[in-house]
Write an enzyme that holds these catalytic residues in place. Sequence first.
Site, PDB file in Angstrom:
ATOM      1  CG  ASN A  41     -25.318 -50.116 -14.073  1.00 10.06           C
ATOM      2  OD1 ASN A  41     -25.857 -49.534 -15.019  1.00 10.06           O
ATOM      3  ND2 ASN A  41     -24.544 -49.477 -13.204  1.00 10.06           N
TER       4      ASN A  41
ATOM      5  NE  ARG B 121     -18.920 -46.411 -20.907  1.00 10.46           N
ATOM      6  CZ  ARG B 121     -17.919 -45.962 -21.644  1.00 10.46           C
ATOM      7  NH1 ARG B 121     -18.131 -45.071 -22.576  1.00 10.46           N
ATOM      8  NH2 ARG B 121     -16.707 -46.407 -21.453  1.00 10.46           N
TER       9      ARG B 121
ATOM     10  CG  ASP C  79     -24.659 -40.918 -17.405  1.00 13.35           C
ATOM     11  OD1 ASP C  79     -25.500 -40.386 -18.142  1.00 13.35           O
ATOM     12  OD2 ASP C  79     -24.930 -41.624 -16.436  1.00 13.35           O
TER      13      ASP C  79
ATOM     14  CB  ILE D 106     -13.569 -49.291 -24.137  1.00 17.59           C
ATOM     15  CG1 ILE D 106     -13.294 -48.792 -25.564  1.00 17.59           C
ATOM     16  CG2 ILE D 106     -14.847 -48.682 -23.599  1.00 17.59           C
ATOM     17  CD1 ILE D 106     -14.329 -49.331 -26.571  1.00 17.59           C
ATOM     18  CG  ASP D 107      -7.578 -48.930 -21.620  1.00 17.87           C
ATOM     19  OD1 ASP D 107      -8.500 -48.176 -21.239  1.00 17.87           O
ATOM     20  OD2 ASP D 107      -6.725 -49.390 -20.833  1.00 17.87           O
ATOM     21  CD  GLN D 108      -7.214 -52.461 -18.816  1.00 16.68           C
ATOM     22  OE1 GLN D 108      -6.931 -53.593 -18.431  1.00 16.68           O
ATOM     23  NE2 GLN D 108      -6.313 -51.627 -19.307  1.00 16.68           N
TER      24      GLN D 108
ATOM     25  CG  ASP E  41     -23.197 -45.324 -10.760  1.00 19.76           C
ATOM     26  OD1 ASP E  41     -22.299 -44.595 -11.219  1.00 19.76           O
ATOM     27  OD2 ASP E  41     -23.515 -46.406 -11.268  1.00 19.76           O
TER      28      ASP E  41
HETATM   29  C1  LIG Z   1     -23.621 -49.823 -17.506  1.00 22.22           C
HETATM   30  C2  LIG Z   1     -22.830 -49.840 -16.263  1.00 22.22           C
HETATM   31  O1  LIG Z   1     -22.710 -50.840 -15.591  1.00 22.22           O
HETATM   32  N1  LIG Z   1     -22.293 -48.690 -15.887  1.00 22.22           N
HETATM   33  C3  LIG Z   1     -21.535 -48.614 -14.667  1.00 22.22           C
HETATM   34  C4  LIG Z   1     -20.127 -49.075 -14.932  1.00 22.22           C
HETATM   35  O2  LIG Z   1     -19.586 -48.254 -15.963  1.00 22.22           O
HETATM   36  P1  LIG Z   1     -18.275 -48.735 -16.709  1.00 22.22           P
HETATM   37  O3  LIG Z   1     -18.329 -50.207 -16.899  1.00 22.22           O
HETATM   38  O4  LIG Z   1     -18.141 -47.889 -17.908  1.00 22.22           O
HETATM   39  O5  LIG Z   1     -17.173 -48.376 -15.639  1.00 22.22           O
HETATM   40  P2  LIG Z   1     -15.821 -49.136 -15.331  1.00 22.22           P
HETATM   41  O6  LIG Z   1     -15.969 -49.980 -14.116  1.00 22.22           O
HETATM   42  O7  LIG Z   1     -15.363 -49.812 -16.575  1.00 22.22           O
HETATM   43  O8  LIG Z   1     -14.835 -47.933 -15.022  1.00 22.22           O
HETATM   44  C5  LIG Z   1     -14.109 -47.829 -13.815  1.00 22.22           C
HETATM   45  C6  LIG Z   1     -12.893 -46.959 -14.032  1.00 22.22           C
HETATM   46  O9  LIG Z   1     -11.987 -47.612 -14.902  1.00 22.22           O
HETATM   47  C7  LIG Z   1     -11.648 -46.797 -16.012  1.00 22.22           C
HETATM   48  N2  LIG Z   1     -11.506 -47.679 -17.208  1.00 22.22           N
HETATM   49  C8  LIG Z   1     -12.475 -48.575 -17.479  1.00 22.22           C
HETATM   50  C9  LIG Z   1     -12.366 -49.418 -18.569  1.00 22.22           C
HETATM   51  C10 LIG Z   1     -11.231 -49.338 -19.386  1.00 22.22           C
HETATM   52  O10 LIG Z   1     -11.076 -50.070 -20.383  1.00 22.22           O
HETATM   53  N3  LIG Z   1     -10.280 -48.432 -19.077  1.00 22.22           N
HETATM   54  C11 LIG Z   1     -10.375 -47.573 -18.004  1.00 22.22           C
HETATM   55  O11 LIG Z   1      -9.484 -46.757 -17.761  1.00 22.22           O
HETATM   56  C12 LIG Z   1     -12.813 -45.815 -16.133  1.00 22.22           C
HETATM   57  O12 LIG Z   1     -12.423 -44.625 -16.789  1.00 22.22           O
HETATM   58  C13 LIG Z   1     -13.195 -45.602 -14.679  1.00 22.22           C
HETATM   59  O13 LIG Z   1     -12.367 -44.636 -14.088  1.00 22.22           O
HETATM   60  O14 LIG Z   1     -19.352 -48.940 -13.734  1.00 22.22           O
HETATM   61  C14 LIG Z   1     -19.233 -47.577 -13.276  1.00 22.22           C
HETATM   62  C15 LIG Z   1     -18.308 -47.587 -12.090  1.00 22.22           C
HETATM   63  O15 LIG Z   1     -18.875 -48.262 -11.032  1.00 22.22           O
HETATM   64  C16 LIG Z   1     -20.622 -47.000 -12.970  1.00 22.22           C
HETATM   65  O16 LIG Z   1     -20.481 -45.635 -12.704  1.00 22.22           O
HETATM   66  C17 LIG Z   1     -21.570 -47.187 -14.138  1.00 22.22           C
HETATM   67  O17 LIG Z   1     -22.885 -46.929 -13.717  1.00 22.22           O
HETATM   68  C1  LIG Z   2     -22.772 -43.845 -15.189  1.00 18.78           C
HETATM   69  C2  LIG Z   2     -23.917 -44.497 -15.217  1.00 18.78           C
HETATM   70  O1  LIG Z   2     -24.434 -45.145 -16.255  1.00 18.78           O
HETATM   71  P1  LIG Z   2     -23.789 -45.538 -17.672  1.00 18.78           P
HETATM   72  O2  LIG Z   2     -22.572 -46.356 -17.400  1.00 18.78           O
HETATM   73  O3  LIG Z   2     -24.867 -46.354 -18.292  1.00 18.78           O
HETATM   74  O4  LIG Z   2     -23.499 -44.264 -18.384  1.00 18.78           O
HETATM   75  C3  LIG Z   2     -24.808 -44.563 -14.037  1.00 18.78           C
HETATM   76  O5  LIG Z   2     -25.732 -45.403 -14.050  1.00 18.78           O
HETATM   77  O6  LIG Z   2     -24.638 -43.790 -13.091  1.00 18.78           O
END
Ligand SMILES: CC(=O)N[C@H]1[C@@H](OP(=O)(O)OP(=O)(O)OC[C@H]2O[C@@H](n3ccc(=O)[nH]c3=O)[C@H](O)[C@@H]2O)O[C@H](CO)[C@@H](O)[C@@H]1O
Ligand SMILES: C=C(OP(=O)(O)O)C(=O)O
Length: 422
Positions: free
Chosen positions: A23, A92, A116, A123-125, A307
């Site tokens: 990550n 992702r 995944d 990705i609204d944020q 994770d």
């Molecule tokens: C490439 C990478 O680093 N992936 C990690 C990253 O994913 P990723 O960056 O996608 O995860 P986020 O920390 O953004 O998501 C955390 C939570 O916030 C929610 N959310 C997030 C963004 C947004 O715009 N709106 C919203 O509602 C998501 O649905 C989730 O419930 O962090 C996750 C949470 O630790 C890990 O499982 C992933 O391995």
């Molecule tokens: C959810 C994961 O990865 P990604 O955000 O790349 O889908 C993960 O590494 O467990």
Amino acid sequence: MKQMIIHGGKPLKGDVWIGGAKNSTVALIPASILSRTPVTLEGVPRIADVDNLMDLLSEMDVKCDFQETTLKINPEDIHMSPLPAGKIKSLRASYYFMGALLGRFGKAVVGFPGGDDIGPRPIDQHIKGFEALGATVKNQNDQIIITAPTEGLKGAVIDLAMPSVGATINIMLAAVTAKGQTIINNAAKEPEIIDLATFLNNMGAVVRGTGTETIRIEGVARLESKAPHTIIPDRIEAGTYIALAATVGNGIRIHNIIEEHLDSYLAKVEEMGVVTKVDEDSLYVYPAGDLKMVQVRTDPYPGFATDLQQPMTPLLLSAKSGEGIISDTIYPKRVGHIPELQKMGADIQAEDNFILIHPTAELKGAHVSAGEIRAGACLMIAGLMAKGETVISNAGNILRGYDRVEEKIKKLGGDISVIDAN
Ligand SMILES: CC(=O)N[C@H]1[C@@H](OP(=O)(O)OP(=O)(O)OC[C@H]2O[C@@H](n3ccc(=O)[nH]c3=O)[C@H](O)[C@@H]2O)O[C@H](CO)[C@@H](O)[C@@H]1O
Ligand SMILES: C=C(OP(=O)(O)O)C(=O)O
């Protein structure tokens, strides 16, 4: 399609070396295009996500040279190119090209990312952050088109609704070259974010406060890489090998770890009765005795990582008595491993937003599918524990993020192979 074939029931022993954090790596590679000079990343894991990101870079005429664990990226001839589909869907973190292209060219055209299947991942944020910096964001034909105003992006105060890793990183990538100050409140605190800030700051960026909930960025005009950057070890890979060592290990030393990054996880593992000994940058896991059942709740860092909930599940199944409950507050629907573990004889169910686990004296080999990376890691450990043969289809999902996993497990004495099957 890749298949992983395991003949379980053998004790594993020896040493394993953890690779660079997936990550971090998947943020550092897109971040490299912000540099006007060639970038060198050291400790890069051999994972499919890296291959796919290199393919995306080549679409923009960015040259890559990947030898052993050193990745050289030369963005000097980069041209702004839309990244509409194809490889974008394979992971992702391709969404980091939104922030990086916006920071470098003031424009990004990027397809919706893949990654995944672990429940809704909006990705609204990220979009809120880009808009706060002055960009216009349009959603057209499954692509996001982000455009900075003619006078360029301008620093802003951004309050995240939740500490999103992806949004924090994407905003950092766009803001490092914006005019003035950006403040990200309720920022994610993951170690990978600190790693990215170290990389950006060594290129001339001014990013302060990563690892806390407030990140302050002073925009600069230009970034130039001057020295190689060594990626932090992968705490999720390390946690996976700890679970493996505690279930099928007969004494395993895990090298290249940062223990502090594993605090919440180690606390749970030790609560179960697993005995470990930490040295400078390695950890020895003793063969496990009788294990106690525990309850697990995932949270943003420094809490227990989502994770790691699936990779730890085989360890919970090997507890002697009691009922284990996992509550994944980040991804309550991250339960794709459950029907597959049931095929192996595991006493595990999903109920509402909880996972219920009961001790299972013996797992049996079965044909199962790795729906996503950590479900795959969970099934791999279950396969090593089980009697007989386990065949994991869709094993490409494991290879997406586990560095040279077949080689590492073979070296520990595991009977494992990855084949191409159609
Ligand atoms: C490439 C990478 O680093 N992936 C990690 C990253 O994913 P990723 O960056 O996608 O995860 P986020 O920390 O953004 O998501 C955390 C939570 O916030 C929610 N959310 C997030 C963004 C947004 O715009 N709106 C919203 O509602 C998501 O649905 C989730 O419930 O962090 C996750 C949470 O630790 C890990 O499982 C992933 O391995
Ligand atoms: C959810 C994961 O990865 P990604 O955000 O790349 O889908 C993960 O590494 O467990």
